[in-house]
Design a protein around this motif. Structure first.
Motif, PDB file in Angstrom:
ATOM      1  N   UNK A 170     -11.164  -5.403  10.424  1.00 47.83           N
ATOM      2  CA  UNK A 170     -11.589  -5.034   9.065  1.00 47.83           C
ATOM      3  C   UNK A 170     -13.011  -5.520   8.807  1.00 47.83           C
ATOM      4  N   UNK A 171     -13.295  -6.741   9.260  1.00 46.13           N
ATOM      5  CA  UNK A 171     -14.607  -7.325   8.988  1.00 46.13           C
ATOM      6  C   UNK A 171     -15.696  -6.657   9.821  1.00 46.13           C
ATOM      7  N   UNK A 172     -15.430  -6.448  11.109  1.00 47.64           N
ATOM      8  CA  UNK A 172     -16.492  -6.002  12.001  1.00 47.64           C
ATOM      9  C   UNK A 172     -16.584  -4.488  12.130  1.00 47.64           C
ATOM     10  N   UNK A 173     -15.452  -3.827  12.058  1.00 47.94           N
ATOM     11  CA  UNK A 173     -15.480  -2.363  12.196  1.00 47.94           C
ATOM     12  C   UNK A 173     -15.489  -1.705  10.820  1.00 47.94           C
ATOM     13  N   UNK A 174     -15.024  -2.447   9.855  1.00 44.12           N
ATOM     14  CA  UNK A 174     -15.152  -2.102   8.447  1.00 44.12           C
ATOM     15  C   UNK A 174     -15.084  -0.603   8.161  1.00 44.12           C
ATOM     16  N   UNK A 175     -16.233  -0.007   7.881  1.00 39.50           N
ATOM     17  CA  UNK A 175     -16.275   1.383   7.409  1.00 39.50           C
ATOM     18  C   UNK A 175     -15.943   2.409   8.487  1.00 39.50           C
ATOM     19  N   UNK A 176     -15.915   2.014   9.763  1.00 36.89           N
ATOM     20  CA  UNK A 176     -15.563   3.008  10.796  1.00 36.89           C
ATOM     21  C   UNK A 176     -14.130   2.854  11.308  1.00 36.89           C
ATOM     22  N   UNK A 227      -5.183   4.360   5.950  1.00 35.64           N
ATOM     23  CA  UNK A 227      -6.037   3.177   6.094  1.00 35.64           C
ATOM     24  C   UNK A 227      -7.490   3.506   5.756  1.00 35.64           C
ATOM     25  N   UNK A 228      -7.941   4.677   6.181  1.00 34.52           N
ATOM     26  CA  UNK A 228      -9.340   5.052   5.988  1.00 34.52           C
ATOM     27  C   UNK A 228      -9.591   5.773   4.670  1.00 34.52           C
ATOM     28  N   UNK A 239      -6.534  -7.958  13.272  1.00 30.27           N
ATOM     29  CA  UNK A 239      -6.663  -7.000  12.178  1.00 30.27           C
ATOM     30  C   UNK A 239      -7.750  -7.448  11.195  1.00 30.27           C
ATOM     31  N   UNK A 240      -7.746  -8.754  10.897  1.00 31.13           N
ATOM     32  CA  UNK A 240      -8.760  -9.297   9.981  1.00 31.13           C
ATOM     33  C   UNK A 240     -10.157  -9.086  10.566  1.00 31.13           C
ATOM     34  N   UNK A 275     -27.824  -0.785  12.314  1.00 29.72           N
ATOM     35  CA  UNK A 275     -27.268   0.564  12.374  1.00 29.72           C
ATOM     36  C   UNK A 275     -27.558   1.330  11.089  1.00 29.72           C
ATOM     37  N   UNK A 319       0.832  -1.205   0.000  1.00 25.79           N
ATOM     38  CA  UNK A 319       0.000   0.000   0.000  1.00 25.79           C
ATOM     39  C   UNK A 319       0.863   1.250   0.000  1.00 25.79           C
ATOM     40  N   UNK A 329      -2.506 -10.450  13.476  1.00 22.05           N
ATOM     41  CA  UNK A 329      -3.101 -10.551  12.135  1.00 22.05           C
ATOM     42  C   UNK A 329      -4.574 -10.931  12.205  1.00 22.05           C
ATOM     43  N   UNK A 386     -12.985  -4.485   2.374  1.00 22.26           N
ATOM     44  CA  UNK A 386     -13.926  -5.422   2.977  1.00 22.26           C
ATOM     45  C   UNK A 386     -15.295  -5.234   2.325  1.00 22.26           C
ATOM     46  N   UNK A 414     -20.558  -1.243  17.867  1.00 25.24           N
ATOM     47  CA  UNK A 414     -19.711  -2.054  16.978  1.00 25.24           C
ATOM     48  C   UNK A 414     -18.394  -2.389  17.665  1.00 25.24           C
TER      49      UNK A 414
END
Lengths: 560, 560
Positions: free
Chosen positions: B332-338, B246-247, B328-329, A382, A275, B325, A306, B386
């Motif tokens: 990414x999956x659960x917090x995703x867009x935030x 990252x965001x 982090x995975x 949400x 990245x 790791x 994701x 979340x």
């Protein structure tokens, strides 16, 4: 259409609570986006657009392809550059020896194969058609390198071709350029589930890549109508924009690496899987949107986010473009990180959609403007709550007049059909003049009104057959300030064209807009780049072309 | 530190619910990031790093600047290129006449001004120092154009300088190159609240731009420790990565347009305010990360997202890099867009932080790894829910051993201090060898362990003064696979350097990583680009340099 939950100013709240969807798969979009595209009105639109097949190749359909007018006739000012060699049987032998397999070379010089070659000469809109006699389908980057080196040494012109789904004639030859079709290079090379980085051959179909990623809960950061046919290499070469740009940004940010071949055979090995990599000029960026004019992209590495399991959609009517802008501002503020689409359709486009397709519109009554918004996020409760609060707010503030929220996946698809059905329906009466424009958002819709006034004043628009123009409509990606100005016509007419051009281009140029927001230049827009780029920028671009392709063999007669 | 809510495997749930924050302002970060940087160990680190002032200029402090060793002495292999003219009083007169104002020209030839010039010669890390005799502060793009044209015509070498906060010596001269300092070009030109597009001069301080945007509920899509001093033009020229990548993604995606001046005075007028514009090669991308070697950026237009009103942070301990790791995975999956940050600190870095600064760590006991995650979103209740669900999950699955969630803004700042205090504390014992690496994420931490083993085996690391090395630690931006490998030392020692180089670079090269993830090449990494780029890529880069700067006057002795 089933009954989506409805909200109205008097209601202030959806009568039945919107439902949301876990792991909703993405709706299918029609591959056919438009029947006619560009500014040339000499070719009349066919009612049966030529569609690329699933492999992204364009096999068969020779009879249809033959009915398409040659580009060289539509653009009589274009002359074959005599510096390019004509293809000889000796050249063909070299390529057959190199590529080995029979199917990798379609040799139009020999009479038995000349039928098979036609589909590679023509684009799916049936607007552009070349005279190639040779199609090559390399199976590896090394083969692409050897092909290009040979072509460069022998001054043979070439056209890189992916899924051949472009809208500006960039992926078919004009004269006898050799078609280099990437469809055989279709392997996914690697995917890292922790970082989300995908490495794949240029010839991988976009939908194949996205389906592969869906299984791993990731998403390709690009989505467009032609996803079932277009190839990711072509997407990158044309810097495709599409439906996810609002959320995931442009390919310039998401593409992390490129493998490409220069005309002299040099392999640009910049297939970084990182990245961050601040070690020198980011040369790969020149290939993103380079439309195959400085090299052929053979593989890409791309950052894939994701995938969001929850998808919602709402459709609403508004009374003015002022209100549309307010709604967009509110959506950005309140839906923020879950907003994944904010699409605009004017009332006239929805009316024509209804007339042409019989589709019942989601809202009763007529509204001057309609918007379709989509949210996607990781938590459906949400997201629904945010969407409901947003809708309540915009209704309460009288920004929005009326609206519906989809209750299930079918309804999401139905709402999207009101946006995605527009390009096709506009051709219903005979044809469409189409412009793909970027305009500063405040003035986004003014071009539609001014163009309509102009056409009306010239006495060219009306309800009966004596008028060529049915209506002038606008729709597009509000979130990206990308407007599709479309003029639906009963027949192509020089008088209409005179009212449209250069008027539209000058109008856009005055506002520092873009005459090609996402479709690219190809052959269709080549002559008009001066409306969006300064002489300095064009000079700098020509320098780049000269640097990488001094013999000019790459996709000639197009771009700049 | 106050008591953040704590969660532990036995607890399965935060004992007191985490609070969230409306319109939390961004914590202040220390400008001082590191005391010593790069691979040269001849200059010993000072305990008082030289900091740029608020204006991004580097006035005063002449005595300190004079104590810094000249780059020409640290790099004796560098020789002044005799093709460059020496600055004469005639040159100075031309610039004084051109720029008018006295303050716009600092003339080191005249004895009374020679004191004022020293701070512009030296970098804030006190590692690089040049011999310039002339600093120019243009006030407009036209002035930059006239300066560069004159310099090019007269073969005078130049160094573009922004806030001078770089880490690789890119923004100070090596010999007598003229410094062109952008600090006077500091106007915000326009901001569109609907589209979120900001246009501003290159010399605008990053924090000024971000504060301006905060008032309009938007955010600059880049954040870094030096935000109070660095300039946005320099950020773009060095393709700064920082904490929001990252965001919001990289500058290659967010920068929409650039105004720049080429060495021959040509103004590259590519200051597009459009999110989409597919009309030709995207030449501006070459200036992003071009480190001032092909032209000077004078203004940028950039897409700025909606600012998130809700910010949360959590800090947790983990038993292995495997678990990091996994966490982090899951994030990414659960917090995703935030999810807006996922930072990694190894246990040893936290231990040294505690030892050097006395800071009490948020968790009791010792853990081999620590992570700091931050969320930012539009709804604080949703975000907290979340985050709580995520924490419960990673605790329940025993991915995370222990953790805390910040309860208020002070606690957020305290948690961040555990990450941001690391670079500085590592210099506590005398100095640090620092590497800024991109490594495929699976192997991200292996380099730290292998380097530590190597140093131990060589008998160079231990608890008493006889050993030069205190410890080998790793921390960084897990979300971007960007690791900062740091070797904390009591003194710089050739034996240590021999163990580190070329070992580290070769290790990274073998894994196709990057030897400079976000800091750039400058003078520090110039010699090592071959570890991250192929000969082909370096050749293509040299072509670009030659094309835009044939006389080589732009930032010589650096980059490639």
């Amino acid at each position: 259409m089933a009954c989506p939950s409805r909200f109205a100013a008097s209601l202030r709240r959806a009568t039945c609570a919107p439902r949301t969807f876990q792991h909703a798969t993405r709706r299918l979009r029609p591959v056919i986006q438009a029947r006619w595209q560009g500014n040339e009105a000499t070719t009349s639109a066919s009612s049966e657009p030529h569609q690329p097949d699933e492999q992204g190749g364009v096999k068969g359909d020779t009879a249809k392809a033959k009915a398409i007018k040659f580009t060289s006739e539509s653009y009589p000012e274009l002359k074959r550059d005599p510096k390019f060699s004509e293809i000889s049987s000796e050249h063909v032998k070299f390529f057959k020896d190199l590529l080995g397999s029979e199917s990798a070379v379609i040799d139009g010089l020999s009479s038995d194969a000349s039928e098979d070659i036609e589909p590679f000469n023509a684009d799916w809109m049936r607007k552009y058609r070349g005279h190639t006699k040779l199609v090559l389908k390399p199976g590896s980057t090394e083969e692409v390198s050897k092909i290009l080196k040979y072509c460069n040494d022998n001054t043979l012109a070439v056209v890189p071709q992916g899924g051949n789904t472009g809208l500006v004639g960039g992926s078919v030859p004009v004269f006898d350029e050799i078609v280099i079709n990437l469809s055989r290079m279709n392997s996914i090379r690697s995917f890292d589930e922790v970082s989300g980085i995908l490495v794949a051959d240029a010839g991988v179909i976009l939908e194949v890549a996205d389906n592969f990623l869906a299984e791993k809960s990731h998403i390709f950061p690009l989505d467009l109508g032609a996803k079932g046919s277009c190839q990711i290499g072509g997407n990158v070469a044309t810097n495709a924009g599409g439906l996810r740009l609002l959320r995931y940004g442009s390919l310039h940010g998401n593409v992390l690496g490129i493998e490409a071949v220069l005309p002299d055979g040099t392999i640009v090995d910049d297939l970084s899987k990182l990245r961050k990599n601040n070690t020198g000029y980011d040369i790969k960026q020149l290939f993103i949107g380079g439309e195959g004019t400085i090299g052929i992209i053979t593989a890409i590495s791309i950052f894939c986010p994701q995938r969001s399991p929850a998808i919602n959609a709402a459709y609403f009517g508004l009374s003015s473009f002022e209100k549309v802008q307010q709604a967009f501002r509110e959506a950005k503020a309140q839906l923020s990180e879950i907003l994944s689409a904010f699409e605009l359709m004017d009332g006239r486009s929805q009316k024509l959609l209804h007339k042409a397709s019989g589709r019942k519109l989601p809202l009763e009554g007529e509204h001057p403007f309609y918007c379709l918004i989509e949210t996607s996020g990781s938590n459906s409760d949400h997201d629904s709550e945010k969407l409901e609060a947003f809708l309540e707010h915009v209704m309460g503030e009288e920004i929005v007049d009326d609206g519906v929220v989809a209750q299930d996946q079918t309804q999401i698809a139905d709402l999207w059909a009101c946006r995605e059905g527009v390009p096709e329906c506009l051709g219903h009466w005979g044809g469409v003049y189409k412009y793909d424009l970027s305009i500063p958002i405040g003035e986004l819709y003014a071009i539609v009104e001014e163009t309509r006034e102009r056409i009306k004043k010239a006495g060219l628009m009306g309800n009966s057959d004596e008028y060529p123009v049915v209506d002038v409509v606008g729709y597009g990606h509000m979130g990206d300030a990308n407007l599709h100005l479309n003029v639906s016509v009963r027949r192509y007419d020089k008088k209409v064209e005179k009212e449209l051009e250069p008027f539209v281009y000058e109008w856009v140029a005055k506002r520092n807009g873009s005459i090609s927001a996402e479709h690219g230049l190809g052959i269709a827009k080549k002559a008009f780049i001066g409306y969006s780029r300064s002489e300095t920028m064009i000079r700098l671009m020509k320098q780049i072309k000269e640097l990488y392709d001094p013999k000019g063999i790459m996709n000639p007669y197009k771009y700049i």
